[in-house]
Design a protein around this motif. Structure first.
Motif, PDB file in Angstrom:
ATOM      1  N   LEU A  12      -5.579  -4.637  15.238  1.00  0.00           N
ATOM      2  CA  LEU A  12      -6.546  -3.723  15.843  1.00  0.00           C
ATOM      3  C   LEU A  12      -5.832  -2.520  16.452  1.00  0.00           C
ATOM      4  O   LEU A  12      -6.244  -1.370  16.252  1.00  0.00           O
ATOM      5  N   GLY A  13      -4.755  -2.786  17.167  1.00  0.00           N
ATOM      6  CA  GLY A  13      -3.986  -1.700  17.774  1.00  0.00           C
ATOM      7  C   GLY A  13      -3.406  -0.781  16.705  1.00  0.00           C
ATOM      8  O   GLY A  13      -3.373   0.436  16.867  1.00  0.00           O
ATOM      9  N   TYR A  14      -2.967  -1.382  15.607  1.00  0.00           N
ATOM     10  CA  TYR A  14      -2.414  -0.590  14.506  1.00  0.00           C
ATOM     11  C   TYR A  14      -3.495   0.310  13.910  1.00  0.00           C
ATOM     12  O   TYR A  14      -3.295   1.517  13.722  1.00  0.00           O
ATOM     13  N   ALA A  15      -4.653  -0.288  13.628  1.00  0.00           N
ATOM     14  CA  ALA A  15      -5.749   0.480  13.030  1.00  0.00           C
ATOM     15  C   ALA A  15      -6.206   1.590  13.963  1.00  0.00           C
ATOM     16  O   ALA A  15      -6.612   2.663  13.518  1.00  0.00           O
ATOM     17  N   ALA A  16      -6.131   1.341  15.266  1.00  0.00           N
ATOM     18  CA  ALA A  16      -6.565   2.330  16.252  1.00  0.00           C
ATOM     19  C   ALA A  16      -5.481   3.360  16.533  1.00  0.00           C
ATOM     20  O   ALA A  16      -5.706   4.328  17.246  1.00  0.00           O
ATOM     21  N   GLY A  17      -4.280   3.129  16.001  1.00  0.00           N
ATOM     22  CA  GLY A  17      -3.174   4.057  16.250  1.00  0.00           C
ATOM     23  C   GLY A  17      -2.660   3.986  17.673  1.00  0.00           C
ATOM     24  O   GLY A  17      -2.055   4.934  18.173  1.00  0.00           O
ATOM     25  N   LEU A  26       6.537  -2.698  12.810  1.00  0.00           N
ATOM     26  CA  LEU A  26       6.510  -4.129  12.499  1.00  0.00           C
ATOM     27  C   LEU A  26       5.228  -4.493  11.745  1.00  0.00           C
ATOM     28  O   LEU A  26       5.258  -5.199  10.736  1.00  0.00           O
ATOM     29  N   VAL A  27       4.098  -3.977  12.212  1.00  0.00           N
ATOM     30  CA  VAL A  27       2.829  -4.276  11.539  1.00  0.00           C
ATOM     31  C   VAL A  27       2.816  -3.655  10.144  1.00  0.00           C
ATOM     32  O   VAL A  27       2.440  -4.309   9.162  1.00  0.00           O
ATOM     33  N   ALA A  28       3.276  -2.383  10.036  1.00  0.00           N
ATOM     34  CA  ALA A  28       3.290  -1.717   8.723  1.00  0.00           C
ATOM     35  C   ALA A  28       4.168  -2.484   7.739  1.00  0.00           C
ATOM     36  O   ALA A  28       3.848  -2.597   6.551  1.00  0.00           O
ATOM     37  N   THR A  29       5.275  -3.016   8.229  1.00  0.00           N
ATOM     38  CA  THR A  29       6.177  -3.801   7.375  1.00  0.00           C
ATOM     39  C   THR A  29       5.466  -5.045   6.856  1.00  0.00           C
ATOM     40  O   THR A  29       5.551  -5.400   5.677  1.00  0.00           O
ATOM     41  N   HIS A  30       4.716  -5.686   7.759  1.00  0.00           N
ATOM     42  CA  HIS A  30       3.945  -6.857   7.324  1.00  0.00           C
ATOM     43  C   HIS A  30       2.891  -6.451   6.286  1.00  0.00           C
ATOM     44  O   HIS A  30       2.682  -7.157   5.292  1.00  0.00           O
ATOM     45  N   LEU A  31       2.237  -5.316   6.510  1.00  0.00           N
ATOM     46  CA  LEU A  31       1.163  -4.888   5.602  1.00  0.00           C
ATOM     47  C   LEU A  31       1.679  -4.656   4.185  1.00  0.00           C
ATOM     48  O   LEU A  31       0.951  -4.901   3.211  1.00  0.00           O
ATOM     49  N   THR A  32       2.917  -4.178   4.046  1.00  0.00           N
ATOM     50  CA  THR A  32       3.434  -3.960   2.690  1.00  0.00           C
ATOM     51  C   THR A  32       3.558  -5.282   1.931  1.00  0.00           C
ATOM     52  O   THR A  32       3.567  -5.297   0.706  1.00  0.00           O
ATOM     53  N   LEU A  33       3.651  -6.379   2.680  1.00  0.00           N
ATOM     54  CA  LEU A  33       3.890  -7.678   2.052  1.00  0.00           C
ATOM     55  C   LEU A  33       2.672  -8.594   2.105  1.00  0.00           C
ATOM     56  O   LEU A  33       2.733  -9.717   1.611  1.00  0.00           O
ATOM     57  N   CYS A  34       1.582  -8.154   2.736  1.00  0.00           N
ATOM     58  CA  CYS A  34       0.434  -9.044   2.939  1.00  0.00           C
ATOM     59  C   CYS A  34      -0.887  -8.379   2.559  1.00  0.00           C
ATOM     60  O   CYS A  34      -1.451  -7.614   3.344  1.00  0.00           O
ATOM     61  N   PRO A  35      -1.410  -8.675   1.364  1.00  0.00           N
ATOM     62  CA  PRO A  35      -2.676  -8.081   0.926  1.00  0.00           C
ATOM     63  C   PRO A  35      -3.842  -8.415   1.865  1.00  0.00           C
ATOM     64  O   PRO A  35      -4.712  -7.579   2.089  1.00  0.00           O
ATOM     65  N   ASP A  36      -3.867  -9.626   2.416  1.00  0.00           N
ATOM     66  CA  ASP A  36      -4.986 -10.015   3.293  1.00  0.00           C
ATOM     67  C   ASP A  36      -5.066  -9.099   4.509  1.00  0.00           C
ATOM     68  O   ASP A  36      -6.143  -8.625   4.879  1.00  0.00           O
ATOM     69  N   CYS A  37      -3.940  -8.854   5.155  1.00  0.00           N
ATOM     70  CA  CYS A  37      -3.952  -8.011   6.351  1.00  0.00           C
ATOM     71  C   CYS A  37      -4.187  -6.546   5.986  1.00  0.00           C
ATOM     72  O   CYS A  37      -4.751  -5.798   6.783  1.00  0.00           O
ATOM     73  N   ARG A  38      -3.762  -6.132   4.772  1.00  0.00           N
ATOM     74  CA  ARG A  38      -4.065  -4.751   4.341  1.00  0.00           C
ATOM     75  C   ARG A  38      -5.571  -4.557   4.265  1.00  0.00           C
ATOM     76  O   ARG A  38      -6.106  -3.560   4.735  1.00  0.00           O
ATOM     77  N   ARG A  39      -6.261  -5.551   3.675  1.00  0.00           N
ATOM     78  CA  ARG A  39      -7.724  -5.456   3.578  1.00  0.00           C
ATOM     79  C   ARG A  39      -8.350  -5.437   4.970  1.00  0.00           C
ATOM     80  O   ARG A  39      -9.226  -4.620   5.261  1.00  0.00           O
ATOM     81  N   ALA A  40      -7.887  -6.354   5.846  1.00  0.00           N
ATOM     82  CA  ALA A  40      -8.467  -6.437   7.195  1.00  0.00           C
ATOM     83  C   ALA A  40      -8.258  -5.127   7.942  1.00  0.00           C
ATOM     84  O   ALA A  40      -9.163  -4.629   8.619  1.00  0.00           O
ATOM     85  N   ALA A  42      -7.750  -2.117   6.632  1.00  0.00           N
ATOM     86  CA  ALA A  42      -8.565  -1.048   6.038  1.00  0.00           C
ATOM     87  C   ALA A  42      -9.989  -1.128   6.558  1.00  0.00           C
ATOM     88  O   ALA A  42     -10.612  -0.106   6.867  1.00  0.00           O
ATOM     89  N   ASP A  43     -10.522  -2.350   6.695  1.00  0.00           N
ATOM     90  CA  ASP A  43     -11.878  -2.508   7.246  1.00  0.00           C
ATOM     91  C   ASP A  43     -11.932  -1.997   8.676  1.00  0.00           C
ATOM     92  O   ASP A  43     -12.876  -1.308   9.068  1.00  0.00           O
ATOM     93  N   LEU A  44     -10.912  -2.348   9.459  1.00  0.00           N
ATOM     94  CA  LEU A  44     -10.885  -1.912  10.860  1.00  0.00           C
ATOM     95  C   LEU A  44     -10.821  -0.390  10.953  1.00  0.00           C
ATOM     96  O   LEU A  44     -11.477   0.226  11.796  1.00  0.00           O
ATOM     97  N   GLU A  45     -10.014   0.211  10.062  1.00  0.00           N
ATOM     98  CA  GLU A  45      -9.877   1.671  10.099  1.00  0.00           C
ATOM     99  C   GLU A  45     -11.203   2.344   9.744  1.00  0.00           C
ATOM    100  O   GLU A  45     -11.565   3.381  10.306  1.00  0.00           O
ATOM    101  N   GLU A  46     -11.921   1.713   8.822  1.00  0.00           N
ATOM    102  CA  GLU A  46     -13.223   2.271   8.433  1.00  0.00           C
ATOM    103  C   GLU A  46     -14.195   2.220   9.605  1.00  0.00           C
ATOM    104  O   GLU A  46     -14.896   3.189   9.897  1.00  0.00           O
ATOM    105  N   GLY A  48     -13.345   2.103  12.726  1.00  0.00           N
ATOM    106  CA  GLY A  48     -12.863   3.073  13.704  1.00  0.00           C
ATOM    107  C   GLY A  48     -13.260   4.484  13.337  1.00  0.00           C
ATOM    108  O   GLY A  48     -13.624   5.288  14.192  1.00  0.00           O
ATOM    109  N   GLY A  49     -13.214   4.802  12.032  1.00  0.00           N
ATOM    110  CA  GLY A  49     -13.584   6.126  11.563  1.00  0.00           C
ATOM    111  C   GLY A  49     -15.044   6.428  11.851  1.00  0.00           C
ATOM    112  O   GLY A  49     -15.410   7.550  12.222  1.00  0.00           O
ATOM    113  N   LEU A  50     -15.893   5.398  11.724  1.00  0.00           N
ATOM    114  CA  LEU A  50     -17.314   5.605  12.001  1.00  0.00           C
ATOM    115  C   LEU A  50     -17.556   5.827  13.490  1.00  0.00           C
ATOM    116  O   LEU A  50     -18.454   6.579  13.876  1.00  0.00           O
ATOM    117  N   ALA A  51     -16.745   5.153  14.315  1.00  0.00           N
ATOM    118  CA  ALA A  51     -16.962   5.212  15.764  1.00  0.00           C
ATOM    119  C   ALA A  51     -16.361   6.452  16.386  1.00  0.00           C
ATOM    120  O   ALA A  51     -16.764   6.872  17.464  1.00  0.00           O
TER     121      ALA A  51
END
Ligand SMILES: [Zn+2]
Length: 224
Positions: A12-17, A26-40, A42-46, A48-51
């Motif tokens: 959440l903190g990552y998506a919120a910047g 550290l989170v970005a490094t995990h995201l390169t290796l984890c499709p599940d968290c990339r999807r999660a 991306a949803d959070l960023e979306e 956040g973008g609406l809000a």
């Protein structure tokens, strides 16, 4: 196959910047290796973008730009490890070792040359990375095959992402891409797998407090 993920508040903190640079890397490094968290994420960023249109403008923190740059570096390479990253001779990566995920490689390049390895304990070496004091304490750690890190708890939070090799700590069996997250509620004793050197990127926001007999001795030396 990644099994252990950062806690939701980090994603959440990552998506919120809102993460400081080391935590963001550290989170970005995990995201390169984890499709599940990339999807999660991306949803959070979306969401956040609406809000964001409803938010009043606020002053940005001094590290906001670098956090965004780290996030961009992560996003650009979110489809996995692509190009061969720059060489980091001091890491002594063996031929055949997996390359450093791009967000971390980018960060290491930008952070400047890390300090040399410092032996903490037999078989355990650390290279502290330059960082702003308030943003978290980033470091690299390598553990020789089969060697333990003494049992310890944490005054603050500690996140470890496995880059090569693996360790077991009684709570789980961690391999490349896995994130071990611990705070004052957890006590663990990582032991490197016997078949390879274990290489990790670690971020802490408070000193580690060692427990147990060896720990009581080490705390005396870590008190500075
Ligand atoms: Zn994940």
């Amino acid at each position: 196959m990644v099994q252990f993920h950062p806690p939701d508040e980090l994603l959440l903190g990552y998506a919120a910047g809102s993460l400081s640079e080391p935590w963001s890397v550290l989170v970005a490094t995990h995201l390169t290796l984890c499709p599940d968290c990339r999807r999660a994420t991306a949803d959070l960023e979306e969401i956040g973008g609406l809000a964001i249109e409803d938010l009043a403008p606020v002053a940005m923190s001094p590290t906001a730009l670098s956090s965004v740059m780290a996030a961009v570096a992560g996003a650009s390479y979110a489809e996995g490890v692509q190009d061969a990253p720059p060489a980091f001779p001091f890491l002594d990566l063996a031929v055949g070792d997996p390359p450093l995920p791009r967000p971390l490689a980018t960060y290491l390049n930008r952070a400047g040359t890390p300090h040399a390895w410092r032996t903490l304990l037999p078989g355990v070496q650390e290279a502290a990375l330059p960082a702003h004091a308030a943003s978290g304490r980033p470091s690299l750690m390598r553990i020789r095959p089969g060697y333990p890190v003494p049992q310890h708890t944490h005054v603050g939070s500690e996140a470890i992402i496995l880059l090569a090799g693996g360790f077991s700590d009684g709570l789980g069996d961690y391999r490349r891409g896995d994130v071990s997250f611990a705070d004052g509620r957890h006590e663990h004793r990582p032991v490197a797998h016997r078949d390879a050197v274990c290489l990790c990127f670690i971020v802490t926001d408070a000193p580690v407090r060692f427990t147990g007999v060896i720990g009581r001795l080490l705390n005396v030396f870590n008190r500075s």
